[in-house]
Design a protein around this motif. Sequence first.
Motif, PDB file in Angstrom:
ATOM      1  N   ARG A 129      35.429  16.868  36.355  1.00  0.00           N
ATOM      2  CA  ARG A 129      35.874  17.533  35.094  1.00  0.00           C
ATOM      3  C   ARG A 129      35.575  18.918  35.373  1.00  0.00           C
ATOM      4  O   ARG A 129      34.163  19.280  35.645  1.00  0.00           O
ATOM      5  N   VAL A 130      36.330  20.104  35.278  1.00  0.00           N
ATOM      6  CA  VAL A 130      36.140  21.116  35.465  1.00  0.00           C
ATOM      7  C   VAL A 130      36.389  22.039  34.558  1.00  0.00           C
ATOM      8  O   VAL A 130      37.262  21.919  33.714  1.00  0.00           O
ATOM      9  N   THR A 131      35.509  22.974  33.811  1.00  0.00           N
ATOM     10  CA  THR A 131      35.564  23.617  32.631  1.00  0.00           C
ATOM     11  C   THR A 131      35.222  25.093  32.761  1.00  0.00           C
ATOM     12  O   THR A 131      34.403  25.329  33.548  1.00  0.00           O
ATOM     13  N   LEU A 132      35.851  25.912  32.126  1.00  0.00           N
ATOM     14  CA  LEU A 132      35.830  27.473  32.336  1.00  0.00           C
ATOM     15  C   LEU A 132      35.684  28.124  30.793  1.00  0.00           C
ATOM     16  O   LEU A 132      36.577  27.771  29.859  1.00  0.00           O
ATOM     17  N   ASP A 133      34.824  28.816  30.356  1.00  0.00           N
ATOM     18  CA  ASP A 133      34.570  29.221  29.253  1.00  0.00           C
ATOM     19  C   ASP A 133      35.523  30.498  29.047  1.00  0.00           C
ATOM     20  O   ASP A 133      34.996  31.645  29.188  1.00  0.00           O
ATOM     21  N   SER A 134      36.847  30.114  28.755  1.00  0.00           N
ATOM     22  CA  SER A 134      37.720  31.180  28.504  1.00  0.00           C
ATOM     23  C   SER A 134      39.044  30.521  27.879  1.00  0.00           C
ATOM     24  O   SER A 134      39.225  29.328  27.639  1.00  0.00           O
ATOM     25  N   THR A 135      40.153  31.357  27.658  1.00  0.00           N
ATOM     26  CA  THR A 135      40.961  31.034  26.997  1.00  0.00           C
ATOM     27  C   THR A 135      42.327  31.183  27.893  1.00  0.00           C
ATOM     28  O   THR A 135      42.260  31.824  28.677  1.00  0.00           O
ATOM     29  N   LYS A 136      43.475  30.617  27.658  1.00  0.00           N
ATOM     30  CA  LYS A 136      44.630  30.562  28.452  1.00  0.00           C
ATOM     31  C   LYS A 136      45.276  32.109  28.304  1.00  0.00           C
ATOM     32  O   LYS A 136      45.685  32.604  29.333  1.00  0.00           O
ATOM     33  N   ASP A 137      45.102  32.545  27.361  1.00  0.00           N
ATOM     34  CA  ASP A 137      45.541  33.692  27.181  1.00  0.00           C
ATOM     35  C   ASP A 137      44.721  34.945  27.890  1.00  0.00           C
ATOM     36  O   ASP A 137      45.243  35.971  28.340  1.00  0.00           O
ATOM     37  N   ALA A 138      43.491  34.910  27.970  1.00  0.00           N
ATOM     38  CA  ALA A 138      42.610  35.825  28.600  1.00  0.00           C
ATOM     39  C   ALA A 138      42.844  35.650  30.117  1.00  0.00           C
ATOM     40  O   ALA A 138      42.953  36.600  30.967  1.00  0.00           O
ATOM     41  N   LEU A 139      43.106  34.395  30.444  1.00  0.00           N
ATOM     42  CA  LEU A 139      43.560  34.292  31.966  1.00  0.00           C
ATOM     43  C   LEU A 139      45.010  34.714  32.187  1.00  0.00           C
ATOM     44  O   LEU A 139      45.214  35.635  33.440  1.00  0.00           O
ATOM     45  N   GLU A 140      45.981  34.637  31.367  1.00  0.00           N
ATOM     46  CA  GLU A 140      47.178  35.294  31.486  1.00  0.00           C
ATOM     47  C   GLU A 140      47.266  36.746  31.505  1.00  0.00           C
ATOM     48  O   GLU A 140      47.887  37.611  32.159  1.00  0.00           O
ATOM     49  N   ASN A 141      46.304  37.415  30.577  1.00  0.00           N
ATOM     50  CA  ASN A 141      46.119  38.735  30.805  1.00  0.00           C
ATOM     51  C   ASN A 141      45.128  39.396  31.706  1.00  0.00           C
ATOM     52  O   ASN A 141      44.946  40.416  31.877  1.00  0.00           O
ATOM     53  N   ALA A 142      44.697  38.501  32.552  1.00  0.00           N
ATOM     54  CA  ALA A 142      43.698  38.946  33.521  1.00  0.00           C
ATOM     55  C   ALA A 142      44.542  39.590  34.847  1.00  0.00           C
ATOM     56  O   ALA A 142      45.995  39.246  34.866  1.00  0.00           O
ATOM     57  N   PRO A 143      43.858  40.398  35.668  1.00  0.00           N
ATOM     58  CA  PRO A 143      44.307  40.844  36.809  1.00  0.00           C
ATOM     59  C   PRO A 143      45.123  39.927  37.531  1.00  0.00           C
ATOM     60  O   PRO A 143      44.412  38.862  37.813  1.00  0.00           O
ATOM     61  N   ASP A 144      46.091  40.067  38.432  1.00  0.00           N
ATOM     62  CA  ASP A 144      46.831  39.077  39.462  1.00  0.00           C
ATOM     63  C   ASP A 144      45.807  38.983  40.479  1.00  0.00           C
ATOM     64  O   ASP A 144      45.463  40.244  40.969  1.00  0.00           O
ATOM     65  N   PHE A 145      45.521  37.925  41.193  1.00  0.00           N
ATOM     66  CA  PHE A 145      44.796  37.741  42.259  1.00  0.00           C
ATOM     67  C   PHE A 145      45.741  38.251  43.509  1.00  0.00           C
ATOM     68  O   PHE A 145      46.783  37.408  43.491  1.00  0.00           O
ATOM     69  N   LYS A 146      45.196  38.741  44.380  1.00  0.00           N
ATOM     70  CA  LYS A 146      45.892  39.067  45.577  1.00  0.00           C
ATOM     71  C   LYS A 146      44.973  38.675  46.807  1.00  0.00           C
ATOM     72  O   LYS A 146      43.890  39.125  46.940  1.00  0.00           O
ATOM     73  N   TYR A 147      45.779  37.911  47.824  1.00  0.00           N
ATOM     74  CA  TYR A 147      45.103  37.613  49.065  1.00  0.00           C
ATOM     75  C   TYR A 147      44.954  38.494  50.096  1.00  0.00           C
ATOM     76  O   TYR A 147      45.867  39.468  50.167  1.00  0.00           O
ATOM     77  N   HIS A 148      43.904  38.760  50.926  1.00  0.00           N
ATOM     78  CA  HIS A 148      44.012  39.461  51.928  1.00  0.00           C
ATOM     79  C   HIS A 148      45.042  39.270  52.765  1.00  0.00           C
ATOM     80  O   HIS A 148      45.587  38.277  52.922  1.00  0.00           O
ATOM     81  N   ASP A 149      45.443  40.312  53.512  1.00  0.00           N
ATOM     82  CA  ASP A 149      46.745  40.482  54.416  1.00  0.00           C
ATOM     83  C   ASP A 149      46.255  39.245  55.487  1.00  0.00           C
ATOM     84  O   ASP A 149      45.328  39.600  56.453  1.00  0.00           O
ATOM     85  N   ALA A 150      47.001  38.511  55.592  1.00  0.00           N
ATOM     86  CA  ALA A 150      46.700  37.241  56.647  1.00  0.00           C
ATOM     87  C   ALA A 150      46.788  37.734  57.992  1.00  0.00           C
ATOM     88  O   ALA A 150      46.511  37.151  58.991  1.00  0.00           O
TER      89      ALA A 150
END
Length: 173
Positions: free
Chosen positions: A148-169
């Motif tokens: 069971r994985v839990t994060l103290d956040s809301t779905k709205d907060a995650l949707e408004n967070a900056p996009d994660f970008k991977y390093h250039d492979a």
Amino acid sequence: MKSKLLFAIAMPAALAVGAATAFAQTTAPAPSPSPSPAEPEQRMPETSPSPVPSPSATDAAPSAESAPGAFASSQAADEWRSSRLVGQTVYNSANERIGDINDLILGPDGKISHAVIGVGGFLGMGEKLVGVSFSDLQLNRDADGTMRVTLDSTKDALENAPDFKYHDAKATD
């Protein structure tokens, strides 16, 4: 017709040779040490047999910080497998599904620094990737052993967070 007949003859012969080669190269796995009364036996599901070096009498119990070149003989009850974490559903404290773990990012020290969580979308399409600090995740096991994985956040907060970008492979991973 001839090609089917040749295939029917050649295939069993090829399988027999392949099986004989695999059998000749297999080594018997080392016997596992029996757990001491102070250590409860911990079993992990087997995926494929592989030879394991047998621990010596001087080997210590597995620990997070071990000497270079030391080998772990088993997974501790408070340790987690990355292959089991990736794909896990992430819930918030209100028991709402807020995403799933898509990836784990290792820092230069070899420790997990971030979890990449997929938020929104349907079946992976239209999903937004958000990087959260791995230390912000609470990892627990239910009474039946289910993760069971839990994060103290809301779905709205995650949707408004900056996009994660991977390093250039192409440069390095």
